[in-house]
Design an enzyme around this catalytic site. Sequence first.
Site, PDB file in Angstrom:
ATOM      1  N   CYS A 139       0.805  -1.220   0.000  1.00 14.51           N
ATOM      2  CA  CYS A 139       0.000   0.000   0.000  1.00 14.51           C
ATOM      3  C   CYS A 139       0.839   1.271   0.000  1.00 14.51           C
ATOM      4  CB  CYS A 139      -0.933   0.002   1.217  1.00 14.51           C
ATOM      5  SG  CYS A 139      -2.161  -1.321   1.198  1.00 14.51           S
ATOM      6  N   ALA A 140       2.092   1.194   0.414  1.00 14.85           N
ATOM      7  CA  ALA A 140       2.948   2.380   0.453  1.00 14.85           C
ATOM      8  C   ALA A 140       3.546   2.712  -0.904  1.00 14.85           C
ATOM      9  CB  ALA A 140       4.072   2.184   1.475  1.00 14.85           C
TER      10      ALA A 140
END
Length: 355
Positions: A139-140
Amino acid sequence: MAYIQKVVTALPPVRLDQEQVLAMGRRILKGRIPFVDQALKLIANAGVENRHLVRTPDEILDNDTLSWRNEVYSESSIQLGGELMTRMFESGVVAPEDVDLIITTSCTGFMIPSVDAYLISRFRLRPDVKRLPITELGCAAGAMALSRAHDYLRAFPHHRVLILAIELPSLTYRTRDFRVANLVSAALFGDGAAGVLLSSEPGPCRILDTRTHFFYDTPEMMGFDLSESGFKIILDKKIPGLVAEKFVEPARAFVNDQPEFVTEGIQHHLFHPGGRRILDTLRDEFGLKESQVAASRKVLAEVGNLSSASVMWVLDEVLKTRPHGNGLMAAFGPGFNAELLALRFHTSANDVPRG
């Protein structure tokens, strides 16, 4: 300087609302787990009202082999990536031959060559275009792609960078996996994609600074295990607590290092909508009003957690309001890792620094 020039988004065709998801969950889980009511409550309280999938739920449930799902992943990634690039080029902000670096992010499938190879040929980008696939930052990755584009443009200020974030989490759902982590994943995630164009030319959003913060000894908290039946999601229930206890201090240190933030404050907060509890934690720990996390909350409700593409959807949501002032972007991913960006929004050409 690195400026965000344009954000485009794309969604696959199958749409599910919350009532459909709950009905499906009741049908799948009844008789298979002893805590059906609790599981349905978890789904109902996830903060997601709609999501999109690349295939119907029954197709995904009936085809739980890694080979089928990865074939769908490859086909759908090329399709969604093509939609993003078509919208970007049709907007007139850049021509295919003017892209110098293409960064792609995804963690929900596997392709060699990566999706950009197909899109470079289709849209006839220059044969010397640089390629940077980012595949294992979860997700980063979307925020990190923006950071790496910022670094690149400092070295090559006359270049243009195109980022494509394409995520299909529905294809990682394991049909016979009734662990809480798999149910949480099903409750939160949706399929979707986003593209961002950056250059050193003045634009509506300037990246002032970036910072990565790695949390030691936390690799077991988030990620995937890979087996014959596909991707097995890892989501530790202690993640919101880790964010509350360990993230706020480095985030405040980053904020205090930004002269514009110290003198003028932060007008916009662009948090990765990892889930309702994550957004609640960030809101409370930073002492924010609910209105200050509204963009992240809206993206979560309308399309779910899109992994690396989420922060770009939040960015697009903020840009629609013609914002002015400072913005703080934050995203989290496997490692455990956080990525921070300091942004400056400009509402008119006269407000944009040059040179």
